[in-house]
Write a protein that holds these residues in place. Structure first.
Motif, PDB file in Angstrom:
ATOM      1  N   ALA A  18     -16.118  36.022  32.819  1.00  0.00           N
ATOM      2  CA  ALA A  18     -17.438  35.669  32.698  1.00  0.00           C
ATOM      3  C   ALA A  18     -18.063  36.359  31.399  1.00  0.00           C
ATOM      4  O   ALA A  18     -18.734  35.891  30.801  1.00  0.00           O
ATOM      5  CB  ALA A  18     -18.129  35.832  34.035  1.00  0.00           C
ATOM      6  N   SER A  19     -18.077  37.794  31.435  1.00  0.00           N
ATOM      7  CA  SER A  19     -18.644  38.669  30.684  1.00  0.00           C
ATOM      8  C   SER A  19     -18.054  38.505  29.213  1.00  0.00           C
ATOM      9  O   SER A  19     -18.591  38.731  28.297  1.00  0.00           O
ATOM     10  CB  SER A  19     -18.665  40.144  31.145  1.00  0.00           C
ATOM     11  N   LYS A  20     -16.713  38.079  29.079  1.00  0.00           N
ATOM     12  CA  LYS A  20     -16.130  37.906  27.730  1.00  0.00           C
ATOM     13  C   LYS A  20     -16.535  36.522  27.490  1.00  0.00           C
ATOM     14  O   LYS A  20     -16.945  36.340  26.323  1.00  0.00           O
ATOM     15  CB  LYS A  20     -14.541  37.723  28.019  1.00  0.00           C
ATOM     16  N   SER A  21     -16.717  35.500  28.116  1.00  0.00           N
ATOM     17  CA  SER A  21     -17.518  34.290  27.774  1.00  0.00           C
ATOM     18  C   SER A  21     -18.608  34.683  27.285  1.00  0.00           C
ATOM     19  O   SER A  21     -19.153  33.836  26.362  1.00  0.00           O
ATOM     20  CB  SER A  21     -17.538  33.251  29.062  1.00  0.00           C
ATOM     21  N   LEU A  22     -19.789  35.194  28.178  1.00  0.00           N
ATOM     22  CA  LEU A  22     -20.917  35.761  27.664  1.00  0.00           C
ATOM     23  C   LEU A  22     -20.902  36.406  26.344  1.00  0.00           C
ATOM     24  O   LEU A  22     -21.751  36.041  25.512  1.00  0.00           O
ATOM     25  CB  LEU A  22     -21.407  36.652  28.486  1.00  0.00           C
ATOM     26  N   GLU A  23     -19.938  37.438  25.839  1.00  0.00           N
ATOM     27  CA  GLU A  23     -19.876  37.822  24.782  1.00  0.00           C
ATOM     28  C   GLU A  23     -19.612  36.685  23.609  1.00  0.00           C
ATOM     29  O   GLU A  23     -20.387  37.016  22.469  1.00  0.00           O
ATOM     30  CB  GLU A  23     -18.937  39.078  24.626  1.00  0.00           C
ATOM     31  N   ARG A  24     -18.800  36.110  23.950  1.00  0.00           N
ATOM     32  CA  ARG A  24     -18.507  35.037  22.906  1.00  0.00           C
ATOM     33  C   ARG A  24     -19.614  34.014  22.748  1.00  0.00           C
ATOM     34  O   ARG A  24     -19.765  33.638  21.507  1.00  0.00           O
ATOM     35  CB  ARG A  24     -17.131  33.905  23.374  1.00  0.00           C
ATOM     36  N   LEU A  25     -20.282  33.782  23.557  1.00  0.00           N
ATOM     37  CA  LEU A  25     -21.663  33.024  23.289  1.00  0.00           C
ATOM     38  C   LEU A  25     -22.435  33.749  22.454  1.00  0.00           C
ATOM     39  O   LEU A  25     -23.197  33.465  21.613  1.00  0.00           O
ATOM     40  CB  LEU A  25     -22.280  32.855  24.672  1.00  0.00           C
ATOM     41  N   TRP A  26     -22.535  35.132  22.896  1.00  0.00           N
ATOM     42  CA  TRP A  26     -23.519  35.911  21.925  1.00  0.00           C
ATOM     43  C   TRP A  26     -23.016  36.159  20.418  1.00  0.00           C
ATOM     44  O   TRP A  26     -23.526  35.889  19.297  1.00  0.00           O
ATOM     45  CB  TRP A  26     -23.352  37.709  22.330  1.00  0.00           C
ATOM     46  N   PHE A  53     -13.209  54.642  17.424  1.00  0.00           N
ATOM     47  CA  PHE A  53     -13.559  53.900  18.382  1.00  0.00           C
ATOM     48  C   PHE A  53     -14.572  52.792  17.969  1.00  0.00           C
ATOM     49  O   PHE A  53     -15.478  53.270  17.407  1.00  0.00           O
ATOM     50  CB  PHE A  53     -14.029  54.913  19.609  1.00  0.00           C
ATOM     51  N   ASP A  54     -14.600  51.691  18.526  1.00  0.00           N
ATOM     52  CA  ASP A  54     -15.893  50.541  18.302  1.00  0.00           C
ATOM     53  C   ASP A  54     -15.728  49.864  19.399  1.00  0.00           C
ATOM     54  O   ASP A  54     -15.089  49.559  20.163  1.00  0.00           O
ATOM     55  CB  ASP A  54     -15.187  50.076  17.101  1.00  0.00           C
ATOM     56  N   GLY A  55     -17.078  49.228  19.294  1.00  0.00           N
ATOM     57  CA  GLY A  55     -17.340  48.411  20.390  1.00  0.00           C
ATOM     58  C   GLY A  55     -17.036  46.709  20.055  1.00  0.00           C
ATOM     59  O   GLY A  55     -17.496  45.986  20.792  1.00  0.00           O
ATOM     60  N   GLY A  56     -16.622  46.601  18.725  1.00  0.00           N
ATOM     61  CA  GLY A  56     -16.296  45.280  18.278  1.00  0.00           C
ATOM     62  C   GLY A  56     -15.476  44.375  19.379  1.00  0.00           C
ATOM     63  O   GLY A  56     -14.307  45.077  19.879  1.00  0.00           O
ATOM     64  N   ILE A  57     -15.726  43.151  19.403  1.00  0.00           N
ATOM     65  CA  ILE A  57     -14.982  42.245  20.057  1.00  0.00           C
ATOM     66  C   ILE A  57     -13.709  42.467  19.610  1.00  0.00           C
ATOM     67  O   ILE A  57     -13.336  42.137  18.541  1.00  0.00           O
ATOM     68  CB  ILE A  57     -15.654  41.044  20.453  1.00  0.00           C
ATOM     69  N   ALA A  58     -12.640  42.647  20.482  1.00  0.00           N
ATOM     70  CA  ALA A  58     -11.181  42.434  19.972  1.00  0.00           C
ATOM     71  C   ALA A  58     -10.595  43.457  19.009  1.00  0.00           C
ATOM     72  O   ALA A  58      -9.796  43.011  18.404  1.00  0.00           O
ATOM     73  CB  ALA A  58     -10.785  41.202  19.482  1.00  0.00           C
ATOM     74  N   ILE A  59     -11.491  44.421  18.674  1.00  0.00           N
ATOM     75  CA  ILE A  59     -10.967  45.381  17.805  1.00  0.00           C
ATOM     76  C   ILE A  59      -9.524  46.069  18.020  1.00  0.00           C
ATOM     77  O   ILE A  59      -8.988  46.324  17.081  1.00  0.00           O
ATOM     78  CB  ILE A  59     -12.248  46.453  17.442  1.00  0.00           C
ATOM     79  N   GLU A  60      -9.322  46.307  19.101  1.00  0.00           N
ATOM     80  CA  GLU A  60      -8.153  47.138  19.546  1.00  0.00           C
ATOM     81  C   GLU A  60      -6.924  46.192  19.079  1.00  0.00           C
ATOM     82  O   GLU A  60      -5.986  46.664  18.375  1.00  0.00           O
ATOM     83  CB  GLU A  60      -7.951  47.444  20.964  1.00  0.00           C
ATOM     84  N   GLU A  61      -7.031  44.906  19.531  1.00  0.00           N
ATOM     85  CA  GLU A  61      -5.866  43.781  19.069  1.00  0.00           C
ATOM     86  C   GLU A  61      -5.764  43.834  17.688  1.00  0.00           C
ATOM     87  O   GLU A  61      -4.726  44.076  17.106  1.00  0.00           O
ATOM     88  CB  GLU A  61      -6.133  42.634  19.740  1.00  0.00           C
TER      89      GLU A  61
END
Ligand code: NAG
Ligand code: NAG
Length: 246
Positions: free
Chosen positions: A67-75, A175-183
């Motif tokens: 759910a929180s991933k979906s929310l972040e995608r929405l953002w 380190f970074d908070g970016g979505i999917a940055i690690e992958e």
């Protein structure tokens, strides 16, 4: 201007509320359905109920993560930035919010300042300062074909200007908070939510650098962010390099 912003953010808030209500509803109905299905003769069995509650917690945690991933995608879809201020970086599109910007002089300033030290980069973006500090000329970014072309051209332009002298710093960790940055970065940059209260990455570094990050952190997390920087620097707050623009 102010009114416009409120109106713009309303559908997002509404969607967020609906998502969480739906999550709460499924969670409640899940628990209800599962407890009804529990065999009566095992109800007093402590080990059994312990295990089944662990399983339920596990399922709920996975649902919450989804759910929180979906929310972040929405953002990301509506505002092009995550709720914690992180950038929406994906394999198809890594350039956003000015994260292409890199100043070689700032890299040389950092190495002159810190010398042979371990450095953590909080909000490493695409890791260009790390590549400069480590004199690294390539990374293992996992990108779509189209984005790969753009990235290679960008890196060629960027790396051409980097000094050919040996590296000065002892180590660098991004380190970074970016979505999917690690992958996306192939592990060159680790994921960390810098706005999270009490963030602990398991070790300290001599210096913590954070460039063009503080201004993206939500206002009510600013104190957490600054504490997070200080907590990871060996010699205290004076070893934290913070730059805030605008
Ligand atoms: C740099 O620092 C590391 C770790 O503290 C140390 O082991 C190494 O000898 C130092 N190198 C130089 C050239 O001072
Ligand atoms: C990176 O540097 C190494 C050695 O310094 C060199 O062999 C290699 O071709 C370089 N790679 C790129 C992509 O520039």
């Amino acid at each position: 201007m102010y009114q416009k912003r409120i109106i713009k953010s309303c559908p997002l808030k509404l969607l967020a509320v609906i998502t969480f209500m739906a999550l709460a509803y499924t969670a409640i109905s899940y628990i209800h359905q599962d407890s009804a299905a529990s065999p009566d003769d095992l109800e007093d069995d402590y080990a059994y109920s312990w295990q089944s509650s662990q399983e339920k917690i596990g399922v709920l945690e996975r649902r919450l993560t989804r759910a929180s991933k979906s929310l972040e995608r929405l953002w990301c879809a509506t505002r092009d930035v995550m709720s914690n201020g992180g950038f929406c970086v994906t394999a198809d599109r890594i350039y956003t919010g000015g994260n292409i910007i890199f100043e070689p002089e700032l890299c040389y300033f950092v190495e002159e300042l810190v010398g042979n030290a371990s450095v953590a980069d909080f909000g490493a973006g695409l890791g260009k300062y790390g590549m400069c500090l480590l004199r690294k000329n390539q990374t293992n970014f996992q990108l779509s074909e189209k984005q790969k072309k753009e990235y290679i051209a960008d890196m060629q332009a960027t790396l051409q200007s980097i000094k050919k002298t040996p590296k000065v710093v002892y180590s660098w960790h991004g380190f970074d908070g970016g979505i999917a940055i690690e992958e996306v970065s192939g592990g060159f940059i680790s994921h960390a939510d810098l706005s999270e209260e009490g963030l602990w990455l398991g070790r300290k570094w001599d210096w913590v650098m954070s460039i063009e990050v503080g201004e993206h952190i939500p206002r009510n997390s600013e104190d957490y962010f600054l504490d997070n920087l200080a907590r990871h620097a060996c010699q205290g707050i004076q070893r934290v390099l913070v730059s805030v623009t605008y």
